[in-house]
Scaffold this motif. Structure first.
Motif, PDB file in Angstrom:
ATOM      1  N   LEU A   5      -3.906   0.698  -2.303  1.00 42.94           N
ATOM      2  CA  LEU A   5      -3.954  -0.464  -1.770  1.00 42.94           C
ATOM      3  C   LEU A   5      -3.204  -2.092  -1.916  1.00 42.94           C
ATOM      4  O   LEU A   5      -2.899  -1.916  -2.712  1.00 42.94           O
ATOM      5  N   TRP A   6      -3.278  -2.747  -0.970  1.00 41.61           N
ATOM      6  CA  TRP A   6      -2.941  -4.187  -1.583  1.00 41.61           C
ATOM      7  C   TRP A   6      -3.479  -4.161  -2.740  1.00 41.61           C
ATOM      8  O   TRP A   6      -3.115  -4.771  -3.912  1.00 41.61           O
ATOM      9  N   CYS A   7      -5.197  -4.396  -2.431  1.00 49.56           N
ATOM     10  CA  CYS A   7      -5.617  -4.451  -3.975  1.00 49.56           C
ATOM     11  C   CYS A   7      -6.661  -3.295  -4.802  1.00 49.56           C
ATOM     12  O   CYS A   7      -7.122  -3.102  -5.890  1.00 49.56           O
ATOM     13  N   LYS A   8      -6.979  -3.230  -3.142  1.00 48.43           N
ATOM     14  CA  LYS A   8      -8.406  -1.730  -3.854  1.00 48.43           C
ATOM     15  C   LYS A   8      -7.365  -0.796  -4.009  1.00 48.43           C
ATOM     16  O   LYS A   8      -6.248  -0.655  -3.707  1.00 48.43           O
ATOM     17  N   GLY A   9      -8.407   0.838  -4.213  1.00 48.42           N
ATOM     18  CA  GLY A   9      -7.416   2.327  -4.408  1.00 48.42           C
ATOM     19  C   GLY A   9      -8.682   2.684  -5.063  1.00 48.42           C
ATOM     20  O   GLY A   9     -10.117   2.446  -4.215  1.00 48.42           O
ATOM     21  N   GLY A  10      -7.864   4.658  -4.553  1.00 54.29           N
ATOM     22  CA  GLY A  10      -9.259   5.472  -3.752  1.00 54.29           C
ATOM     23  C   GLY A  10      -8.688   6.988  -3.335  1.00 54.29           C
ATOM     24  O   GLY A  10      -6.928   6.734  -3.758  1.00 54.29           O
ATOM     25  N   LYS A  11      -9.763   7.353  -2.869  1.00 54.63           N
ATOM     26  CA  LYS A  11      -9.277   8.867  -2.557  1.00 54.63           C
ATOM     27  C   LYS A  11      -9.585   8.796  -1.118  1.00 54.63           C
ATOM     28  O   LYS A  11      -9.949   8.810  -0.576  1.00 54.63           O
ATOM     29  N   GLY A  12      -9.157  10.426  -0.154  1.00 58.00           N
ATOM     30  CA  GLY A  12      -9.162  11.130   0.494  1.00 58.00           C
ATOM     31  C   GLY A  12      -8.572  11.564   0.964  1.00 58.00           C
ATOM     32  O   GLY A  12      -8.144  12.558  -0.114  1.00 58.00           O
ATOM     33  N   GLN A  13      -8.102  12.654   2.283  1.00 61.16           N
ATOM     34  CA  GLN A  13      -7.772  14.093   2.818  1.00 61.16           C
ATOM     35  C   GLN A  13      -7.297  13.875   4.133  1.00 61.16           C
ATOM     36  O   GLN A  13      -7.940  13.034   4.845  1.00 61.16           O
ATOM     37  N   PRO A  50       0.905  -1.122   0.085  1.00 58.45           N
ATOM     38  CA  PRO A  50      -0.059  -0.243   0.135  1.00 58.45           C
ATOM     39  C   PRO A  50       0.766   1.113   0.122  1.00 58.45           C
ATOM     40  O   PRO A  50       1.918   0.631   0.391  1.00 58.45           O
ATOM     41  N   SER A  51       0.426   2.395  -0.685  1.00 61.36           N
ATOM     42  CA  SER A  51       0.634   3.443  -0.982  1.00 61.36           C
ATOM     43  C   SER A  51      -0.031   4.644  -1.002  1.00 61.36           C
ATOM     44  O   SER A  51      -0.885   4.619  -0.992  1.00 61.36           O
ATOM     45  N   LEU A  52       0.680   5.373  -0.253  1.00 65.58           N
ATOM     46  CA  LEU A  52      -0.080   6.948   0.096  1.00 65.58           C
ATOM     47  C   LEU A  52       0.443   8.123  -1.200  1.00 65.58           C
ATOM     48  O   LEU A  52       1.712   8.146  -0.091  1.00 65.58           O
ATOM     49  N   GLU A  53      -0.601   8.207  -1.803  1.00 67.14           N
ATOM     50  CA  GLU A  53       0.436   9.923  -2.562  1.00 67.14           C
ATOM     51  C   GLU A  53      -0.276  11.068  -1.828  1.00 67.14           C
ATOM     52  O   GLU A  53      -1.309  11.324  -2.068  1.00 67.14           O
ATOM     53  N   ILE A  54       0.515  12.134  -0.985  1.00 64.23           N
ATOM     54  CA  ILE A  54       0.049  13.175  -0.466  1.00 64.23           C
ATOM     55  C   ILE A  54       0.180  14.296  -1.074  1.00 64.23           C
ATOM     56  O   ILE A  54       1.177  14.674  -1.140  1.00 64.23           O
ATOM     57  N   GLY A  55      -1.222  14.959  -1.541  1.00 66.00           N
ATOM     58  CA  GLY A  55      -0.570  16.664  -2.016  1.00 66.00           C
ATOM     59  C   GLY A  55      -0.535  17.417  -1.343  1.00 66.00           C
ATOM     60  O   GLY A  55      -0.631  17.079  -0.494  1.00 66.00           O
ATOM     61  N   ASP A  56      -0.178  18.837  -2.281  1.00 69.28           N
ATOM     62  CA  ASP A  56      -0.075  19.744  -1.594  1.00 69.28           C
ATOM     63  C   ASP A  56      -0.687  20.392   0.024  1.00 69.28           C
ATOM     64  O   ASP A  56      -0.497  21.028   0.805  1.00 69.28           O
ATOM     65  N   ALA A  57      -1.889  19.838  -0.311  1.00 73.55           N
ATOM     66  CA  ALA A  57      -3.195  20.403   0.133  1.00 73.55           C
ATOM     67  C   ALA A  57      -3.953  19.263   0.968  1.00 73.55           C
ATOM     68  O   ALA A  57      -4.795  19.353   1.458  1.00 73.55           O
TER      69      ALA A  57
END
Length: 138
Positions: free
Chosen positions: A67-75, A53-60
């Motif tokens: 994730l291991w299989c799924k993907g998505g967005k958050g804040q 699993p990895s997180l790409e965190i934007g400037d805001a």
């Protein structure tokens, strides 16, 4: 009149103080929340999978989750060492049940985290379960 030796000593001391202040500022900057960076979960791979699993965190604080299989967005919202993660829509890909459950557990643990800390290239999100991520610095 000031002697040349005395002047050189004073200049050397001033230069050392400036260098120390710049070095301390750089060290503090490395301990800030990793906005604008990507990080990977510090965990063992699941059997039959090469993904972590990895997180790409934007400037805001916007987050792209892989994730291991799924993907998505958050804040992420951050104030000092307090953190709030709000998951967005998570894609339900064709996942084996064990990986889907691991993905759901990881998102829940991120949402449960109340604080964070950074130690060099590692960021920990601390809640009922501590999640440790390594910053992708290459």
């Amino acid at each position: 009149m000031i002697s040349v030796t005395r002047f050189c000593r004073a200049a050397a001391v001033a230069l050392a103080l400036v260098a120390a202040a710049l070095d301390a500022g750089a060290a503090r900057a490395d301990n800030g929340f990793p906005f604008g960076l990507e990080m990977t979960l510090d965990a063992a791979r699941q059997p039959g999978s090469k993904r972590l699993p990895s997180l790409e965190i934007g400037d805001a604080g916007e987050v792209v989750l892989e994730l291991w299989c799924k993907g998505g967005k958050g804040q992420f919202s951050v104030a000092g060492n307090t953190v709030i993660f709000v998951p967005g829509e998570i894609e339900n890909r064709s996942c084996p049940p064990a990986r889907a459950q691991a993905d759901d557990d990881l998102v829940a643990a991120l949402a449960d985290a109340a604080s964070w800390k950074r130690q060099g290239d590692f960021v920990s999100f601390i809640g009922a379960k501590t999640l440790r991520f390594r910053l992708n610095t290459n």
